[in-house]
Design a protein around this motif. Structure first.
Motif, PDB file in Angstrom:
ATOM      1  N   GLN A  80     -12.340  -0.522  -4.119  1.00  0.00           N
ATOM      2  CA  GLN A  80     -12.291  -1.796  -3.036  1.00  0.00           C
ATOM      3  C   GLN A  80     -10.979  -1.198  -2.067  1.00  0.00           C
ATOM      4  OE1 GLN A  80     -12.409  -2.174  -6.434  1.00  0.00           O
ATOM      5  NE2 GLN A  80     -14.616  -2.956  -6.527  1.00  0.00           N
ATOM      6  N   THR A  81      -9.872  -0.479  -2.515  1.00  0.00           N
ATOM      7  CA  THR A  81      -8.823  -0.383  -1.842  1.00  0.00           C
ATOM      8  C   THR A  81      -9.147   0.879  -0.962  1.00  0.00           C
ATOM      9  OG1 THR A  81      -7.263  -1.238  -3.493  1.00  0.00           O
ATOM     10  CG2 THR A  81      -6.279   0.365  -1.925  1.00  0.00           C
ATOM     11  N   TRP A  95       0.221   3.453   5.579  1.00  0.00           N
ATOM     12  CA  TRP A  95      -1.234   3.477   4.821  1.00  0.00           C
ATOM     13  C   TRP A  95      -1.520   4.899   4.550  1.00  0.00           C
ATOM     14  CZ3 TRP A  95      -4.836  -0.304   3.812  1.00  0.00           C
ATOM     15  CH2 TRP A  95      -4.333  -1.563   3.794  1.00  0.00           C
ATOM     16  N   LYS A 125     -11.954   1.449   0.483  1.00  0.00           N
ATOM     17  CA  LYS A 125     -12.645   0.792   1.291  1.00  0.00           C
ATOM     18  C   LYS A 125     -11.801   0.224   2.594  1.00  0.00           C
ATOM     19  CE  LYS A 125     -17.155  -0.497  -0.390  1.00  0.00           C
ATOM     20  NZ  LYS A 125     -18.116  -1.673  -0.951  1.00  0.00           N
ATOM     21  N   ARG A 126     -10.556  -0.433   1.923  1.00  0.00           N
ATOM     22  CA  ARG A 126      -9.721  -1.143   2.848  1.00  0.00           C
ATOM     23  C   ARG A 126      -9.069  -0.109   3.767  1.00  0.00           C
ATOM     24  NH1 ARG A 126      -8.133  -4.153  -2.198  1.00  0.00           N
ATOM     25  NH2 ARG A 126      -9.583  -5.731  -2.139  1.00  0.00           N
ATOM     26  N   ARG A 131       1.013  -1.129  -0.147  1.00  0.00           N
ATOM     27  CA  ARG A 131      -0.039  -0.014   0.068  1.00  0.00           C
ATOM     28  C   ARG A 131       1.107   1.224   0.194  1.00  0.00           C
ATOM     29  NH1 ARG A 131      -3.060  -0.976  -1.524  1.00  0.00           N
ATOM     30  NH2 ARG A 131      -4.190  -2.421  -0.358  1.00  0.00           N
ATOM     31  N   ASN A 146     -11.161   0.988   6.465  1.00  0.00           N
ATOM     32  CA  ASN A 146     -11.159  -0.193   7.409  1.00  0.00           C
ATOM     33  C   ASN A 146     -10.012  -0.396   8.108  1.00  0.00           C
ATOM     34  OD1 ASN A 146     -13.996  -0.562   6.685  1.00  0.00           O
ATOM     35  ND2 ASN A 146     -13.326  -2.270   5.163  1.00  0.00           N
ATOM     36  N   PHE A 147      -8.809  -0.178   7.349  1.00  0.00           N
ATOM     37  CA  PHE A 147      -7.842  -0.371   8.358  1.00  0.00           C
ATOM     38  C   PHE A 147      -7.412   0.904   9.395  1.00  0.00           C
ATOM     39  CE2 PHE A 147      -3.386   1.629   8.855  1.00  0.00           C
ATOM     40  CZ  PHE A 147      -2.742   0.491   9.386  1.00  0.00           C
TER      41      PHE A 147
END
Length: 115
Positions: free
Chosen positions: A55-56, A92, A58-59, A42, A62-63
């Motif tokens: 989708q990334t 991140w 969203k990830r 990332r 969430n992270f």
């Protein structure tokens, strides 16, 4: 750029996010701790300012939601002896990455504008 039903959404990380990810990679190299292989991947994408997928995004959100608790850990934010969680957070995109991902998620998944 991702085309949503009624709008285009630019998913290219801003400079500030890229810079924080780069700092995370440097701290990980120096102290040999923090982050996972996914976090390193990332960080490389963020540092390279590669356009990410919805989708990334969203990830990422969430992270940051899962890792928020670690901001209270000893040495979180300490540049001279960083906690592994701090290094992971930076990989991140850190606080700027979190704010950017949350904005992008809202843009991506907001209901279509009514006319």
């Amino acid at each position: 750029m991702v085309r949503m039903k009624d709008r285009d959404v630019d998913l290219t990380p801003p400079e500030e996010v890229a810079s924080v990810a780069e700092k995370g990679l440097a701290l990980r190299r120096k102290y040999k701790r923090g982050g996972t292989n996914v976090g390193v991947a990332r960080a490389r994408d963020l540092k390279g300012r590669k356009s990410l997928s919805p989708q990334t995004i969203k990830r990422m959100v969430n992270f940051f939601d899962r890792q928020e608790i670690h901001k209270q850990d000893r040495n979180f934010g300490n540049e001279d002896d960083p906690s592994p969680e701090y290094v992971g957070w930076l990989l991140w995109g850190g606080d700027p990455g979190r704010e950017w991902a949350e904005r992008k998620k809202a843009e991506l998944f907001a209901p279509p504008a009514r006319h």
